[in-house]
Design a protein around this motif. Structure first.
Motif, PDB file in Angstrom:
ATOM      1  N   SER A 195     -73.604  38.223  38.241  1.00 37.39           N
ATOM      2  CA  SER A 195     -74.190  37.967  39.654  1.00 37.39           C
ATOM      3  C   SER A 195     -75.331  38.981  39.996  1.00 37.39           C
ATOM      4  O   SER A 195     -75.563  40.128  38.921  1.00 37.39           O
ATOM      5  CB  SER A 195     -72.921  38.211  40.757  1.00 37.39           C
ATOM      6  OG  SER A 195     -72.745  39.418  40.921  1.00 37.39           O
ATOM      7  N   GLU A 196     -76.044  39.147  41.011  1.00 36.07           N
ATOM      8  CA  GLU A 196     -77.152  39.866  41.360  1.00 36.07           C
ATOM      9  C   GLU A 196     -76.432  41.372  41.485  1.00 36.07           C
ATOM     10  O   GLU A 196     -77.219  42.244  41.503  1.00 36.07           O
ATOM     11  CB  GLU A 196     -77.873  39.495  42.764  1.00 36.07           C
ATOM     12  CG  GLU A 196     -78.666  38.054  42.372  1.00 36.07           C
ATOM     13  CD  GLU A 196     -79.411  37.781  43.563  1.00 36.07           C
ATOM     14  OE1 GLU A 196     -79.061  38.611  44.807  1.00 36.07           O
ATOM     15  OE2 GLU A 196     -80.131  36.703  43.692  1.00 36.07           O
ATOM     16  N   LYS A 197     -75.240  41.644  41.787  1.00 37.03           N
ATOM     17  CA  LYS A 197     -74.610  42.836  42.117  1.00 37.03           C
ATOM     18  C   LYS A 197     -74.787  43.602  40.867  1.00 37.03           C
ATOM     19  O   LYS A 197     -74.464  44.921  40.533  1.00 37.03           O
ATOM     20  CB  LYS A 197     -73.290  42.757  42.480  1.00 37.03           C
ATOM     21  CG  LYS A 197     -73.238  42.110  44.140  1.00 37.03           C
ATOM     22  CD  LYS A 197     -71.934  41.970  44.489  1.00 37.03           C
ATOM     23  CE  LYS A 197     -71.675  41.369  46.029  1.00 37.03           C
ATOM     24  NZ  LYS A 197     -70.457  41.339  46.555  1.00 37.03           N
ATOM     25  N   ASP A 198     -74.863  42.869  39.679  1.00 35.34           N
ATOM     26  CA  ASP A 198     -74.684  43.438  38.229  1.00 35.34           C
ATOM     27  C   ASP A 198     -76.043  44.152  38.027  1.00 35.34           C
ATOM     28  O   ASP A 198     -76.240  44.905  36.979  1.00 35.34           O
ATOM     29  CB  ASP A 198     -74.410  42.493  37.267  1.00 35.34           C
ATOM     30  CG  ASP A 198     -72.960  41.972  37.539  1.00 35.34           C
ATOM     31  OD1 ASP A 198     -72.153  42.869  37.950  1.00 35.34           O
ATOM     32  OD2 ASP A 198     -72.750  40.869  37.163  1.00 35.34           O
ATOM     33  N   THR A 199     -77.237  43.676  38.590  1.00 36.76           N
ATOM     34  CA  THR A 199     -78.582  44.175  38.319  1.00 36.76           C
ATOM     35  C   THR A 199     -78.589  45.575  38.020  1.00 36.76           C
ATOM     36  O   THR A 199     -79.283  46.184  36.914  1.00 36.76           O
ATOM     37  CB  THR A 199     -79.557  43.600  39.352  1.00 36.76           C
ATOM     38  OG1 THR A 199     -79.230  42.411  39.523  1.00 36.76           O
ATOM     39  CG2 THR A 199     -81.030  43.950  38.899  1.00 36.76           C
ATOM     40  N   LEU A 224     -79.106  36.561  34.862  1.00 37.48           N
ATOM     41  CA  LEU A 224     -78.922  36.774  36.352  1.00 37.48           C
ATOM     42  C   LEU A 224     -79.482  35.784  37.210  1.00 37.48           C
ATOM     43  O   LEU A 224     -80.810  35.395  36.853  1.00 37.48           O
ATOM     44  CB  LEU A 224     -79.057  38.365  36.695  1.00 37.48           C
ATOM     45  CG  LEU A 224     -78.417  39.581  36.011  1.00 37.48           C
ATOM     46  CD1 LEU A 224     -78.979  40.487  36.723  1.00 37.48           C
ATOM     47  CD2 LEU A 224     -76.969  39.302  36.278  1.00 37.48           C
ATOM     48  N   PRO A 225     -78.872  35.282  38.059  1.00 37.59           N
ATOM     49  CA  PRO A 225     -79.273  34.385  39.207  1.00 37.59           C
ATOM     50  C   PRO A 225     -80.507  34.939  39.959  1.00 37.59           C
ATOM     51  O   PRO A 225     -80.635  36.103  40.391  1.00 37.59           O
ATOM     52  CB  PRO A 225     -78.180  34.262  40.328  1.00 37.59           C
ATOM     53  CG  PRO A 225     -77.156  34.508  39.528  1.00 37.59           C
ATOM     54  CD  PRO A 225     -77.373  35.577  38.581  1.00 37.59           C
ATOM     55  N   GLY A 226     -81.541  34.149  39.822  1.00 40.74           N
ATOM     56  CA  GLY A 226     -82.993  34.869  40.351  1.00 40.74           C
ATOM     57  C   GLY A 226     -83.681  35.726  39.691  1.00 40.74           C
ATOM     58  O   GLY A 226     -84.586  36.395  40.181  1.00 40.74           O
ATOM     59  N   PHE A 227     -83.413  35.993  38.604  1.00 41.65           N
ATOM     60  CA  PHE A 227     -84.313  37.026  37.672  1.00 41.65           C
ATOM     61  C   PHE A 227     -85.690  36.523  37.465  1.00 41.65           C
ATOM     62  O   PHE A 227     -85.983  35.531  37.438  1.00 41.65           O
ATOM     63  CB  PHE A 227     -83.536  36.956  36.130  1.00 41.65           C
ATOM     64  CG  PHE A 227     -84.220  38.015  35.307  1.00 41.65           C
ATOM     65  CD1 PHE A 227     -84.031  39.327  35.493  1.00 41.65           C
ATOM     66  CD2 PHE A 227     -85.284  37.336  34.418  1.00 41.65           C
ATOM     67  CE1 PHE A 227     -84.992  40.043  34.390  1.00 41.65           C
ATOM     68  CE2 PHE A 227     -85.997  38.120  33.328  1.00 41.65           C
ATOM     69  CZ  PHE A 227     -85.949  39.591  33.751  1.00 41.65           C
TER      70      PHE A 227
END
Length: 460
Positions: A195-199, A224-227
């Protein structure tokens, strides 16, 4: 007391002691010594108590276990590994008396045989270098980091499925103290539920000291979603895929692959996996403006490109796409995996691994020219029991049937592999098959089947 022990020559009156003769004085000294405590040692060496809660191997199973591992014709590596796995599944441990008898075996598999076996294997190891054993099913958020790298990654993968943020936080807390191999395994365990929280965590690994860790972090980051940003792996893959149209009336997309001239046949499978394996199926299909199913269909008759898609589906754990490719397009798909090892399936659970093997190997397609080595390859990727359907196909396959005509060209390892793959419901069938073969080659396979039966009978 000293006067009593030294005798009476110094004038000690015996009558004052109430003793009539020296013999009575000696008896009195002996009685006094019983209550004279010796001085305690300056320091104590206390051995750690080994708390191994697993039950000891039942007697019937133990006898077969010892025959397989200490006899004249000792068990092969695949049988030994399978027996260790069976003990772990049943939460059993070796009898303490058998540890010194099988010392070489214990040292090889100490990490998987429990606390008592690990302690025995390390009995001469300096205290500072000793490892601790932690059963996978007893780990928690306070002790997980003390286990072996494989067990640690398994714990994080399980936590990731339940609480992705907590799993990531656990890794972040121990990251600086982990080895490169352990960091790579832990990072792989984060593949689920990205998820984006892993960015922030993944971006922070761009300066990791291990190149493989940096590479995997980049692979996860682009998924990641939205990368948004440069994706070198996707760019390299798209440079090799050519899109065209086919059909006279209804035009449809057709894909082809340009393989560099420098890539030879012996290295082609590696190149395909290196180029496409890290690129997600969904990401590549979206970049080609196709669905995943349509992308696979557009590569019809393009064997190398379909193989690349098969590698991608395997790494993405898309068993539906694996089945589609092997059912409709690649009949001998198992040949593509001969250049790799089962580490590719490291994040598969046993049920997923069984299905993957069933989809990829399909023994009903094996011809009389198929090498018997394929049976060994199937067992190596399976690492356990096959489904009943897949195992029935093996016993009916042409390479296996030819065994009854010319058993001399088969080595015992193939029979051992067959025994390891055999599901419980088909052991009697396999015994009938083995009975027709050379007893000198099938002896350990029979003993292994008896050992597995004894475990299930004892804990039925």
């Amino acid at each position: 007391m000293p006067k009593l022990l030294a005798g009476t020559q110094d004038g000690l009156p015996l009558d004052a002691l109430g003793a009539a003769d020296p013999l009575q004085a000696l008896a009195l000294a002996g009685q006094a010594l019983r209550f004279d405590r010796p001085l305690p040692p300056a320091q104590f060496q206390v051995e750690d108590i080994i708390a191994d809660q697993a039950a000891i191997l039942p007697d019937a199973s133990r006898a077969l276990f010892l025959r397989l591992l200490s006899g004249k014709n000792q068990a092969s590596a695949q049988l030994s590994t399978a027996m260790v796995r069976a003990l772990g599944d049943k939460k059993l441990r070796m009898h303490p008396f058998d540890l010194p008898k099988l010392e070489s075996f214990v040292k090889t598999y100490a990490q998987d045989l429990g606390a008592a076996a690990l302690a025995f294997s390390q009995r001469e190891t300096p205290v500072a270098q000793k490892q601790s054993y932690f059963a996978p099913d007893r780990l928690n958020d306070e002790t997980w980091m003390l286990a072996t790298p494989a067990v640690k990654s398994g714990y994080i993968a399980a936590r990731r499925a339940i609480d992705p943020d907590a799993a990531r936080a656990l890794i972040e807390a121990v990251w600086p103290t982990e080895s490169a191999e352990s960091r790579l395994r832990l990072l792989g365990a984060l593949r689920g539920n990205l998820s984006e929280k892993d960015t922030a965590f993944l971006k922070g690994l761009e300066k990791d000291r291990a190149p493989r860790v940096r590479e995997m972090a980049q692979r996860l980051l682009v998924r990641l979603p939205g990368f948004e940003g440069d994706n070198p792996a996707l760019r390299s893959a798209l440079e090799r895929v050519k899109v065209s149209k086919s059909g006279l009336i209804f035009k449809k997309a057709a894909l082809s692959l340009e393989v560099p001239a420098t890539v030879k046949d012996l290295t082609k499978m590696r190149w395909l996996d290196d180029t496409f394996g890290s690129v997600g199926l969904d990401l590549l299909a979206a970049s080609l403006s196709l669905s995943v199913d349509a992308m696979v269909a557009a590569a019809e008759k393009q064997g190398d490109l379909l193989t690349a898609f098969l590698f991608m589906a395997t790494r993405d754990r898309r068993l539906d796409i694996v089945k589609m490719i092997t059912d409709r397009h690649l009949r001998n798909s198992w040949e593509a995996f001969s250049a790799f090892d089962a580490e590719m399936l490291s994040d598969y659970n046993p049920e997923m691994r069984q299905l993957w093997v069933e989809h990829v190997f399909q023994p009903d397609r094996w011809s009389a020219e198929t090498s018997p080595w394929t049976i060994r390859l199937m067992a190596q990727w399976l690492e356990g029991q096959a489904t009943q359907n897949a195992f029935s196909s093996v016993l009916q396959s042409k390479p296996w049937r030819s065994l009854h005509k010319d058993s001399a060209r088969y080595d015992p390892n193939i029979l051992d592999d067959i025994a390891v793959m055999c599901p419980p419901s088909m052991r009697s069938t396999l015994r009938s098959e083995l009975a027709a073969l050379d007893p000198a080659k099938s002896g350990n396979a029979f003993l292994f089947l008896d050992f597995m039966d004894s475990l299930e009978t004892a804990y039925a």
